[in-house]
Design an enzyme around this catalytic site. Structure first.
Site, mmCIF file in Angstrom:
data_model
loop_
_atom_site.group_PDB
_atom_site.id
_atom_site.type_symbol
_atom_site.label_atom_id
_atom_site.label_comp_id
_atom_site.label_asym_id
_atom_site.label_seq_id
_atom_site.Cartn_x
_atom_site.Cartn_y
_atom_site.Cartn_z
ATOM 1 N N GLY A 155 -8.975 -8.169 -7.861
ATOM 2 C CA GLY A 155 -9.611 -7.188 -6.982
ATOM 3 C C GLY A 155 -10.801 -6.516 -7.619
ATOM 4 N NE ARG A 156 -8.248 -2.008 -9.730
ATOM 5 C CZ ARG A 156 -7.275 -1.396 -10.375
ATOM 6 N NH1 ARG A 156 -7.360 -0.101 -10.596
ATOM 7 N NH2 ARG A 156 -6.208 -2.053 -10.811
ATOM 8 N N GLY B 65 -4.921 -6.070 -12.671
ATOM 9 C CA GLY B 65 -5.522 -5.924 -14.006
ATOM 10 C C GLY B 65 -6.058 -7.206 -14.622
ATOM 11 C CB CYS C 97 -0.925 0.000 1.215
ATOM 12 S SG CYS C 97 -1.938 1.490 1.264
HETATM 13 C C1 LIG Z 1 -10.681 0.204 -3.118
HETATM 14 C C2 LIG Z 1 -9.378 -0.548 -3.006
HETATM 15 C C3 LIG Z 1 -8.865 -0.825 -1.752
HETATM 16 C C4 LIG Z 1 -7.679 -1.552 -1.609
HETATM 17 N N1 LIG Z 1 -7.243 -1.891 -0.357
HETATM 18 C C5 LIG Z 1 -6.172 -2.722 -0.231
HETATM 19 C C6 LIG Z 1 -5.784 -3.245 1.034
HETATM 20 O O1 LIG Z 1 -6.416 -2.992 2.080
HETATM 21 N N2 LIG Z 1 -4.693 -4.056 1.083
HETATM 22 C C7 LIG Z 1 -3.972 -4.387 -0.044
HETATM 23 O O2 LIG Z 1 -3.002 -5.140 0.039
HETATM 24 N N3 LIG Z 1 -4.334 -3.928 -1.249
HETATM 25 C C8 LIG Z 1 -5.415 -3.130 -1.368
HETATM 26 N N4 LIG Z 1 -5.812 -2.721 -2.611
HETATM 27 C C9 LIG Z 1 -5.084 -3.225 -3.797
HETATM 28 C C10 LIG Z 1 -5.711 -4.545 -4.281
HETATM 29 O O3 LIG Z 1 -5.588 -5.559 -3.319
HETATM 30 C C11 LIG Z 1 -5.063 -5.010 -5.593
HETATM 31 O O4 LIG Z 1 -3.691 -5.239 -5.352
HETATM 32 C C12 LIG Z 1 -5.199 -3.998 -6.713
HETATM 33 O O5 LIG Z 1 -6.521 -3.493 -6.789
HETATM 34 C C13 LIG Z 1 -4.798 -4.594 -8.065
HETATM 35 O O6 LIG Z 1 -5.642 -5.675 -8.396
HETATM 36 P P1 LIG Z 1 -6.862 -5.489 -9.452
HETATM 37 O O7 LIG Z 1 -6.281 -4.835 -10.687
HETATM 38 O O8 LIG Z 1 -7.346 -6.881 -9.727
HETATM 39 O O9 LIG Z 1 -7.865 -4.605 -8.811
HETATM 40 C C14 LIG Z 1 -6.979 -1.978 -2.771
HETATM 41 C C15 LIG Z 1 -7.497 -1.678 -4.028
HETATM 42 C C16 LIG Z 1 -8.687 -0.980 -4.154
HETATM 43 C C17 LIG Z 1 -9.252 -0.703 -5.528
#
Ligand SMILES: Cc1cc2nc3c(=O)[nH]c(=O)nc-3n(C[C@H](O)[C@H](O)[C@H](O)COP(=O)(O)O)c2cc1C
Length: 334
Positions: free
Chosen positions: A231-232, A211, A98
């Site tokens: 994630g998203r 992604g 983070c």
């Molecule tokens: C709203 C939001 C909150 C997040 N909170 C955390 C978190 O608490 N801990 C963490 O390791 N990553 C956090 N992330 C990052 C996600 O775990 C992930 O690494 C990131 O969104 C990339 O994956 P994606 O492209 O599939 O979304 C957060 C991402 C988003 C969008």
């Protein structure tokens, strides 16, 4: 029994602040029994001194479940690892990815990538204090450092300290000048770096993140890594978990959206009686009809009703009418 053997991390849902709370995880579990779930990040001090029931409790249905912790004090991290084990979490994960200013100020998250020895000490004290697996979620680099040797050395130190599973968000973190949201989009994805880490460390479990949304993408990454974290795209389109169950885990007899809502309403009734607000649960379901006929009706219904008095929302007739209409419209459409 060695819990380390039991966890299937082929596909997991990423920890997301303000998203993957216990209500969201319960909802996601209605659509997937096989994905691994993670909590939002919890700071060590909150876990130790805060209202544990509020911050750390979960329903047994959410398991397998990992607690994600943020911190850099090895004694506190060890204490939280033990608390996690005692409460029944299946894994404890340390956040090393983070980039937010607040998190940096408290010395946890991505800025710890600059201090591999401190991270190794922290991991070691967590490993020594519990029997559940200690895992780490990090980025492939930070600021000007996006370098295989640096990352490999960092990961080797974590591994020597007792961490065998590393989740790699395949983009670096920019520690100043970008907001957390920009940090999820602007640094370029570099999947090759993650594949190279896996090749060099065949005995480590390497989970790739960033992604990823389509089944084809998941399958391609699974040829090169041990697991995929998403994630998203799951938060925006939670029913995509059913496709993941069908295509990746070969699960048959998956629930329809109507069955998901029925089960969620049972949970909602129970939770509302315990004092939970309707919108704390239903806000996670806004994307349930993503890409489907009736998506707008569903979103409108939720925005008009989920702030209503809890006792009114419990008269579930209207919501089931919307769901059944959507179900019919989508069947006619397919
Ligand atoms: C709203 C939001 C909150 C997040 N909170 C955390 C978190 O608490 N801990 C963490 O390791 N990553 C956090 N992330 C990052 C996600 O775990 C992930 O690494 C990131 O969104 C990339 O994956 P994606 O492209 O599939 O979304 C957060 C991402 C988003 C969008």
């Amino acid at each position: 029994m060695d819990t380390k053997e039991k966890i299937n991390r082929k596909v997991s849902v990423a920890p997301m602040m303000d998203c993957t709370d216990r209500h969201d995880r319960f909802f996601l579990r209605l659509m997937s029994k096989n994905v691994m779930l993670y909590t939002e990040m919890v700071a060590t001090k909150s876990a130790i001194h805060g209202d544990r029931n509020k911050i750390l409790s979960f329903s047994p249905e959410e398991k397998p479940l990992a607690l994600q912790v943020g911190g850099s004090n090895k004694r506190e991290l060890a204490e939280v690892a033990k608390i996690a084990e005692d409460i029944g979490y299946d894994e404890i994960n340390i956040n090393l990815g983070c980039p937010s200013k607040k998190v940096q100020k408290n010395k946890f998250g991505a800025c710890l990538m600059k201090e591999p020895d401190l991270v190794a000490e922290c991991i070691n004290s967590m490993v020594n204090s519990c029997k559940i697996p200690v895992t780490a979620k990090t980025r492939i680099g930070f600021d000007q450092t996006e370098n295989f040797d640096y990352l490999h050395n960092f990961i080797s130190k974590m591994n020597s300290a007792g961490c065998n599973t590393i989740i790699l968000h395949a983009r670096k973190a920019i520690l100043s000048g970008l907001s957390p949201k920009q940090n999820l989009n602007i640094p370029k994805l570099n999947y090759q770096m993650v594949y190279d880490i896996k090749n060099k460390n065949p005995n480590l479990e390497i989970i790739i993140n960033g992604g990823i949304s389509k089944i084809e993408e998941i399958n391609n990454h699974l040829k090169k890594c041990d697991g995929v974290m998403i994630g998203r795209s799951i938060y925006q389109n939670p029913y995509s978990l059913v496709e993941i169950e069908k295509e990746i885990f070969k699960t048959k007899n998956n629930p329809t959206r109507e069955q998901v809502v029925e089960k969620l309403l049972d949970y909602l009734k129970k939770e509302v009686n315990l004092g939970t607000k309707v919108n704390h649960i239903m806000r996670h379901t806004v994307g349930l009809y993503h890409g489907q006929v009736g998506s707008k009706d569903w979103k409108r219904y939720l925005s008009d009703n989920m702030m209503a008095r809890d006792s009114d929302f419990q008269k579930t007739k209207h919501i089931m009418t919307i769901v059944q209409n959507n179900e019919k419209a989508n069947q006619a459409n397919s």
